[in-house]
Each structure stands twice: as structure tokens, then as C-alpha cells.
Design a protein around this motif. Structure first.
Motif, PDB file in Angstrom:
ATOM      1  N   SER A  26       0.804  -1.214   0.000  1.00  0.00           N
ATOM      2  CA  SER A  26       0.000   0.000   0.000  1.00  0.00           C
ATOM      3  C   SER A  26       0.840   1.269   0.000  1.00  0.00           C
ATOM      4  CB  SER A  26      -0.965   0.007   1.191  1.00  0.00           C
ATOM      5  OG  SER A  26      -0.270  -0.130   2.397  1.00  0.00           O
ATOM      6  N   SER A  27       2.066   1.198   0.524  1.00  0.00           N
ATOM      7  CA  SER A  27       2.901   2.396   0.502  1.00  0.00           C
ATOM      8  C   SER A  27       3.242   2.773  -0.931  1.00  0.00           C
ATOM      9  CB  SER A  27       4.183   2.183   1.295  1.00  0.00           C
ATOM     10  OG  SER A  27       5.074   1.318   0.622  1.00  0.00           O
ATOM     11  N   MET A  28       3.250   1.800  -1.816  1.00  0.00           N
ATOM     12  CA  MET A  28       3.518   2.096  -3.223  1.00  0.00           C
ATOM     13  C   MET A  28       2.219   2.433  -3.964  1.00  0.00           C
ATOM     14  SD  MET A  28       5.630   2.664  -5.587  1.00  0.00           S
ATOM     15  CE  MET A  28       7.119   2.243  -4.677  1.00  0.00           C
ATOM     16  N   SER A  29       1.173   1.619  -3.769  1.00  0.00           N
ATOM     17  CA  SER A  29      -0.058   1.823  -4.540  1.00  0.00           C
ATOM     18  C   SER A  29      -0.724   3.151  -4.200  1.00  0.00           C
ATOM     19  CB  SER A  29      -1.043   0.669  -4.302  1.00  0.00           C
ATOM     20  OG  SER A  29      -1.420   0.607  -2.946  1.00  0.00           O
ATOM     21  N   ALA A  30      -0.662   3.582  -2.930  1.00  0.00           N
ATOM     22  CA  ALA A  30      -1.311   4.830  -2.538  1.00  0.00           C
ATOM     23  C   ALA A  30      -0.503   6.055  -2.953  1.00  0.00           C
ATOM     24  CB  ALA A  30      -1.539   4.850  -1.029  1.00  0.00           C
ATOM     25  N   ILE A  31       0.780   5.873  -3.169  1.00  0.00           N
ATOM     26  CA  ILE A  31       1.664   6.997  -3.471  1.00  0.00           C
ATOM     27  C   ILE A  31       1.867   7.189  -4.976  1.00  0.00           C
ATOM     28  CG2 ILE A  31       4.106   7.719  -3.272  1.00  0.00           C
ATOM     29  CD1 ILE A  31       3.999   6.582  -0.412  1.00  0.00           C
ATOM     30  N   LEU A  32       1.630   6.136  -5.746  1.00  0.00           N
ATOM     31  CA  LEU A  32       1.864   6.182  -7.195  1.00  0.00           C
ATOM     32  C   LEU A  32       1.241   7.397  -7.872  1.00  0.00           C
ATOM     33  CD1 LEU A  32       1.365   2.510  -8.465  1.00  0.00           C
ATOM     34  CD2 LEU A  32       3.437   3.877  -8.625  1.00  0.00           C
ATOM     35  N   GLY A  33       0.018   7.732  -7.470  1.00  0.00           N
ATOM     36  CA  GLY A  33      -0.703   8.790  -8.174  1.00  0.00           C
ATOM     37  C   GLY A  33      -0.522  10.183  -7.608  1.00  0.00           C
ATOM     38  N   THR A  34       0.270  10.353  -6.556  1.00  0.00           N
ATOM     39  CA  THR A  34       0.422  11.676  -5.954  1.00  0.00           C
ATOM     40  C   THR A  34       1.362  12.552  -6.774  1.00  0.00           C
ATOM     41  OG1 THR A  34       2.271  10.992  -4.525  1.00  0.00           O
ATOM     42  CG2 THR A  34       0.034  10.705  -3.653  1.00  0.00           C
ATOM     43  N   GLN A  35       1.099  13.847  -6.786  1.00  0.00           N
ATOM     44  CA  GLN A  35       1.957  14.778  -7.511  1.00  0.00           C
ATOM     45  C   GLN A  35       3.361  14.820  -6.905  1.00  0.00           C
ATOM     46  OE1 GLN A  35       1.783  17.033 -10.343  1.00  0.00           O
ATOM     47  NE2 GLN A  35       0.379  15.357 -10.764  1.00  0.00           N
ATOM     48  N   ALA A  36       3.453  14.691  -5.586  1.00  0.00           N
ATOM     49  CA  ALA A  36       4.765  14.744  -4.935  1.00  0.00           C
ATOM     50  C   ALA A  36       5.664  13.625  -5.457  1.00  0.00           C
ATOM     51  CB  ALA A  36       4.608  14.634  -3.425  1.00  0.00           C
ATOM     52  N   TYR A  37       5.103  12.420  -5.519  1.00  0.00           N
ATOM     53  CA  TYR A  37       5.887  11.268  -6.018  1.00  0.00           C
ATOM     54  C   TYR A  37       6.248  11.467  -7.486  1.00  0.00           C
ATOM     55  CZ  TYR A  37       6.961   6.487  -7.503  1.00  0.00           C
ATOM     56  OH  TYR A  37       7.564   5.377  -8.052  1.00  0.00           O
ATOM     57  N   LYS A  38       5.262  11.839  -8.285  1.00  0.00           N
ATOM     58  CA  LYS A  38       5.493  11.998  -9.727  1.00  0.00           C
ATOM     59  C   LYS A  38       6.507  13.106 -10.019  1.00  0.00           C
ATOM     60  CE  LYS A  38       0.972  10.378 -11.378  1.00  0.00           C
ATOM     61  NZ  LYS A  38      -0.273  10.789 -12.094  1.00  0.00           N
ATOM     62  N   CYS A  39       6.433  14.177  -9.265  1.00  0.00           N
ATOM     63  CA  CYS A  39       7.336  15.310  -9.526  1.00  0.00           C
ATOM     64  C   CYS A  39       8.753  15.044  -9.030  1.00  0.00           C
ATOM     65  CB  CYS A  39       6.786  16.583  -8.882  1.00  0.00           C
ATOM     66  SG  CYS A  39       5.274  17.208  -9.653  1.00  0.00           S
ATOM     67  N   TYR A  40       8.864  14.418  -7.853  1.00  0.00           N
ATOM     68  CA  TYR A  40      10.193  14.194  -7.300  1.00  0.00           C
ATOM     69  C   TYR A  40      10.969  13.162  -8.111  1.00  0.00           C
ATOM     70  CZ  TYR A  40      13.851  13.963  -3.761  1.00  0.00           C
ATOM     71  OH  TYR A  40      15.071  14.032  -3.103  1.00  0.00           O
ATOM     72  N   PHE A  41      10.253  12.142  -8.623  1.00  0.00           N
ATOM     73  CA  PHE A  41      10.897  11.093  -9.421  1.00  0.00           C
ATOM     74  C   PHE A  41      10.482  11.226 -10.893  1.00  0.00           C
ATOM     75  CE2 PHE A  41      10.420   9.314  -5.094  1.00  0.00           C
ATOM     76  CZ  PHE A  41      11.759   9.089  -4.793  1.00  0.00           C
ATOM     77  N   ASN A  42      10.328  12.458 -11.335  1.00  0.00           N
ATOM     78  CA  ASN A  42       9.788  12.733 -12.668  1.00  0.00           C
ATOM     79  C   ASN A  42      10.780  12.384 -13.785  1.00  0.00           C
ATOM     80  OD1 ASN A  42       7.962  13.576 -14.548  1.00  0.00           O
ATOM     81  ND2 ASN A  42       8.449  15.755 -14.357  1.00  0.00           N
ATOM     82  N   GLN A  43      10.271  11.730 -14.817  1.00  0.00           N
ATOM     83  CA  GLN A  43      11.080  11.445 -16.015  1.00  0.00           C
ATOM     84  C   GLN A  43      10.415  11.951 -17.289  1.00  0.00           C
ATOM     85  OE1 GLN A  43      11.599   7.072 -15.527  1.00  0.00           O
ATOM     86  NE2 GLN A  43      13.802   7.514 -15.478  1.00  0.00           N
ATOM     87  N   GLY A  44       9.120  12.284 -17.173  1.00  0.00           N
ATOM     88  CA  GLY A  44       8.371  12.629 -18.380  1.00  0.00           C
ATOM     89  C   GLY A  44       8.041  14.095 -18.531  1.00  0.00           C
ATOM     90  N   GLY A  45       8.624  14.963 -17.696  1.00  0.00           N
ATOM     91  CA  GLY A  45       8.336  16.379 -17.809  1.00  0.00           C
ATOM     92  C   GLY A  45       6.980  16.734 -17.232  1.00  0.00           C
TER      93      GLY A  45
END
Length: 540
Positions: A26-45
Motif C-alpha cells: 500500500s505504501s507504493m499503490s497509494a503513493i503512485l498517483g500523488t503529484q509529490a511522487y510523480k514530480c520528485y521522481f519525474n522522467q516525463g516532464g
């Protein structure tokens, strides 16, 4: 030093190790869609709507699969740790590894560091998932073994639920744009997941070692003491303690002629049947599609029209279902046996997978580029089919929770003799993680490319496992771990092809008499049953 003697407390403490696996899911599934996760580990701009794209599909699959890859290796290594150091120390070593891995994950500065931390955490989960069921199986009485080993699955479901809501709460920290997000969104849950490992490590100091492992090491005084402590209520002459001690002695005497087991030996003709049963119990538990539902549930609900917080809340309902619907299995599994839940569960899950395929394939529309520019959310379903998709997903989770979820942890330790149990269960569990790893890498791409056909694939897997379990998985409920060996070989250790799997029965009534101290009555009951011809002596 004080030693815990209550078997329910022993099981409850040990299965905290299962909760670690649930925390990771759940620590992964609940975090996958957050902007914080996507932005900090961003690869797609950043897309035209001002949202970060996050890791690429392939990289996200690798991040998810990193833990399961580490678990595969950890499970294999656990066989050696468990046989050499003992079940208890193997579990404690796993706790230390988890604390180290979680610290690295919590402090992750980039994707590489995150992956390394998840691999290290995987080592722990592999050890715990393989050896906690072995430890509990070797400590608890036969008539309660299903219930208490099944607590492993319940702990996993609680771990999923608890950290999902921790992650959901943390998602409100900071802003939700690429310019004001807070890394606390993912660092809080990734840090909190260290707490159970610290508690488990502390409690394990006061836990007894497995009496069967002690016997295998010729430490008979300790074996007798532990059996007296946990099964004899302090009476070393308890009939049940003496019955178990004699069973263990006979087993060890038969095994004394053999050297320490290797993994290769598990594939010898005398062991291959049991090895295949244990491995496929764990393989099929992955191929049901349950972990797909757990890791990537937000993708499914997004395709059904849910977004943002509504998606996270709707997804969390299935975690509640998972916790609640595991309870009936814990209460009644030792009455149901093992075969019925496996067969019925496979049929129900097959039905719901095919239903989802029909609703998504028949009424869904393809969304180029994916909903919200997430390629995995490749279709849109609306109206009644969307509600049906969600309903069948919930029913699927309920079906798994009552059947394959707990039974897949209970069954493998029961089919192996003492000499090979540590490594055999480790090998079976490694098969679980090997397939979990493959699915973690495969599913995001599958949702992106073959879309609704993913459900067809898992529906076919459920059909195959239904047939396999019905034809080749014997009943083990209610028998001592030593008695189950006679289902596969004669008293001299010669491989034996006995009663067909579909004719085997549980032995709960017989063992209940033994546990109450009525050994003579139990032997008379067993003899009368055998003479009546209703149960065959070998394989029954």
C-alpha cells in the motif's frame, strides 16, 4: 529469561512479519498517483495541464518489481538461515534488514536509491514470508494450524489497510502542483513502515525457538521443554506433549540417515510431488491476479471514472474488504480443510475476472495516451458497466481473502517433512516472488497495450489452478506435520503413491482427541475408521 508460551500470542507476534509485506504494497499503490511522487521522481516532464508525468512505464514497473525481486532472493537465502541459525533468528535477521532498507527508501534522493532500498526491503520480506509460516506451523497444534498460520495473510491485509490510510493522510501535506509539493507525502509512510519491524525484533527475543528445529539439531531437552511450555501447560508428562515428542523422534530417526538437504534434492523423485505442490500453491496465488488488484487498483478505478481523492477512497474499500473477509477463513479454515477453499476460490475468481473482461471489452472505449495522460489508464468505462467493474473487483478481493489468500501460506509448510521443510518452503515462497516480480513488471505495460485482455489472461489462470488443485492437491488439515509425511511415503521413507488427492480427508476429530489428552480414544477412533474403510491409512 521469560519465554512467551501462549500459542495465539506466538502467532500474533510472528505474523507482524507478514504485515511488512502489506505495508510495502500500500505504501507504493497509494503513493503512485500523488503529484509529490510523480514530480520528485519525474522522467516525463510536465504535461499541458501542469501535472508531472512521473517515472516512465518501464521504470515504474522496475521500481515496483524491485521489492519482489529482492524477496525472491531473500526467500531462497532464508532456507539456509533458517536451517543453520533457527527459525527465530532468521526472522530477527529479517527485521534488521527491513529497518536498513526502509531507512534508505525514506531518505531516497533519486530513483536508483529508491530501487536499492526496495531490493533490501525485499530481502526481509522474502525471509519473513518463507519462515514465519514454517515457524508457526512447527509451534502450534494441528487443529489450530490453519487458523494461526492464516494470521499471516490477515497481517498482510492489515498492513495494506493501515499504511494505505497513512499514505492517504500524508498525501494532503504540502501543495499539489509541481511547484509547491512536499516530499513528506512519501517520506512519512516510508519512515513509519520501520515501526513494525522494531516491534517484531523486540518481541522475538521472548519467543520460543521451533521445537522441531531444536529436535533436528538433537537438542532434545530443549525440545521437550518448549513442547511442555506451549502445549503441555507446564506438564512435561502431558499426553499431547508425549504424543508429539514421540512423533518428532520417529521422524528424526528416519531422517538421521540423510545428510543436510540441498535445494537440488527437492527435485529428486522422492520429493518432486511435494515440491511441485508447494511451489504451485504459491505460483497460483500470484496468478490469481490479486496483487495486480493491490498494486495497480488506482489504474482500474480511474478507468471506471474515479479520479483524485475519490479514486483513493474507492480503492481503499477493497483493502477493508480484504481485512474483513479474511476473518471467516481464520475461524473456519480448520473445519473447511484446504482443498475446498482452493477449488471454490479459483472458481469464483475466474468468474469475476471473465466478467470484468466482458464489461471492459464490450463497453469500454480506448483513450489514446491514457486518462489524465497515464498510459496504463488506457480505457474508459462508464454507467452500469463501470459500476459492475467495481463490484466484480470487490467480489474478487472477497473471494481471494477467504480462500487462496490464507491457504497459500498455510498449505506449503504442511506438505514437507521436517528435514526439508525450511528450504522447501523457502523455495516455494521464492516461486511466489519470482512470479510477483514478473507480474509487477508486466502488468503496467499490459494495461497500456492489451487493455481488457489482461482480465482474460488471469481468468484462464484461475481455471487452470481450479483443475490443478482438484486433481493433485491432497487434504492436510488436522494432521500433525509428521503424519502428513505418510501421505507421500511409507514409514521407511520410500516414496508412496497413495490415495488420490480428491479422496483425501481432514483428520481434525482424531487430533482433537489427542490434544485433549485422550490418546487411547483417538487411536481407537482411527482404527475403527480405518477398519470401516471410509478413510485409507496412507494419504487419508
Amino acid at each position: 529469561m521469560y519465554t512467551i508460551s501462549n500459542i495465539y500470542v506466538i502467532a500474533a507476534v510472528a505474523v507482524i512479519g507478514g504485515g511488512l509485506f502489506g505495508f510495502d504494497i500500500s505504501s507504493m499503490s497509494a503513493i503512485l498517483g500523488t503529484q509529490a511522487y510523480k514530480c520528485y521522481f519525474n522522467q516525463g516532464g510536465i504535461d499541458e495541464d501542469g501535472n508531472c508525468q512521473g517515472p516512465s512505464t518501464g521504470v515504474q514497473g522496475g521500481i515496483t518489481a524491485a521489492m519482489t525481486a529482492g524477496s525472491w532472493l531473500g526467500a531462497l537465502i532464508s532456507g539456509y538461515l533458517s536451517d543453520i541459525l533457527g527459525r527465530k533468528k532468521a526472522i530477527m535477521i529479517g527485521c534488521v534488514i527491513w529497518i536498513i532498507g526502509s531507512a534508505i527508501i525514506c531518505a531516497s534522493q533519486n530513483i536508483a536509491m529508491l530501487i536499492v532500498g526496495r531490493i533490501i526491503n525485499g530481502f526481509c520480506v522474502g525471509i519473513q514470508s518463507a519462515q514465519v509460516p514454517v515457524y508457526i506451523s512447527e509451534c502450534v497444534p494441528p487443529t489450530k494450524r490453519g487458523r494461526l498460520v492464516g494470521l499471516q495473510q490477515w497481517a498482510i491485509t492489515w498492513g495494506i489497510l493501515i499504511l494505505y490510510y497513512v499514505s492517504y493522510g500524508a498525501s494532503f501535506v504540502g501543495g499539489r502542483t509541481p511547484y509547491d509539493y512536499s516530499t513528506a507525502v512519501f517520506r512519512i509512510p516510508w519512515g513509519i513502515q520501520m515501526v513494525p519491524a522494531v516491534l517484531l525484533l523486540g518481541f522475538m527475543i521472548f519467543m520460543p525457538e521451533s521445537p522441531r528445529w531444536l529436535a533436528r539439531k538433537d537438542r532434545w531437552e530443549e525440545t521437550h521443554r518448549i513442547l511442555t511450555l506451549i502445549h503441555g501447560k507446564g506438564d512435561p508428562d502431558s499426553p499431547f506433549v508425549q504424543y508429539e515428542l514421540n512423533d518428532i523422534k520417529e521422524m528424526c530417526a528416519r531422517d538421521a540417515q540423510f545428510a543436510d538437504v540441498t535445494y537440488w534434492e527437492l527435485f529428486y523423485p522422492k520429493n518432486i510431488y511435494r515440491t511441485h505442490i508447494g511451489m504451485f500453491t504459491q505460483i497460483w496465488s500470484q496468478l490469481t491476479g490479486m496483487n495486480v488488484m493491490m498494486y495497480y487498483i488506482t489504474y482500474i478505478f480511474a478507468m471506471a471514472g474515479y479520479s483524485g481523492d475519490a479514486n483513493l477512497l474507492a480503492s481503499s474499500i477493497q483493502y477493508i474488504i480484504n481485512v474483513v473477509m479474511t476473518v471467516p477463513a481464520l475461524i473456519w479454515m480448520d473445519r473447511w480443510g484446504r482443498r475446498k477453499p482452493l477449488i471454490i476460490g479459483a472458481f469464483l475468481m475466474m468468474t469475476f475476472m471473465f466478467a470484468n473482461a466482458g464489461m471492459m471489452g464490450g463497453t469500454g472505449e480506448v483513450v489514446p495516451g491514457g486518462i489524465d495522460n497515464v498510459p496504463q489508464q488506457s480505457m474508459r468505462v462508464s454507467g452500469a458497466p463501470a459500476k459492475g467493474l467495481i463490484a466484480c473487483t470487490y467480489l474478487f478481493v472477497a473471494s481471494y481473502a477467504m480462500t487462496w489468500g490464507p491457504v497459500s501460506w498455510v498449505y506449503p509448510p504442511e506438505v514437507y517433512p521436517l528435514r526439508v521443510r525450511g528450504k522447501a518452503v523457502a523455495l516455494a515462497t521464492s516461486a511466489n516472488w519470482a512470479f510477483n516480480t514478473a507480474l509487477g513488471a508486466f502488468v503496467p505495460t499490459a494495461f497500456e497495450t492489451i487493455r481488457w485482455k489482461v482480465y482474460i489472461i488471469f481468468g484462464v489462470f484461475n481455471l487452470a489452478m481450479l483443475i490443478h488443485a482438484a486433481l493433485l492437491f491432497p487434504e492436510t488439515a488436522g494432521k500433525t506435520l509428521e503424519e502428513t509425511q505418510l501421505m507421500f511415503e511409507d514409514p521407511n521413507g520410500i516414496p508412496y503413491v497413495g490415495t488420490p488427492a480428491w479422496k483425501t480427508t481432514k483428520a481434525t476429530n482424531h487430533m482433537a482427541q489427542v490434544e485433549r489428552g485422550n490418546v487411547g480414544k483417538a487411536m481407537d477412533d482411527e482404527k475403527s475408521v480405518d477398519e470401516a474403510g471410509t478413510v485409507e491409512v496412507k494419504g487419508a
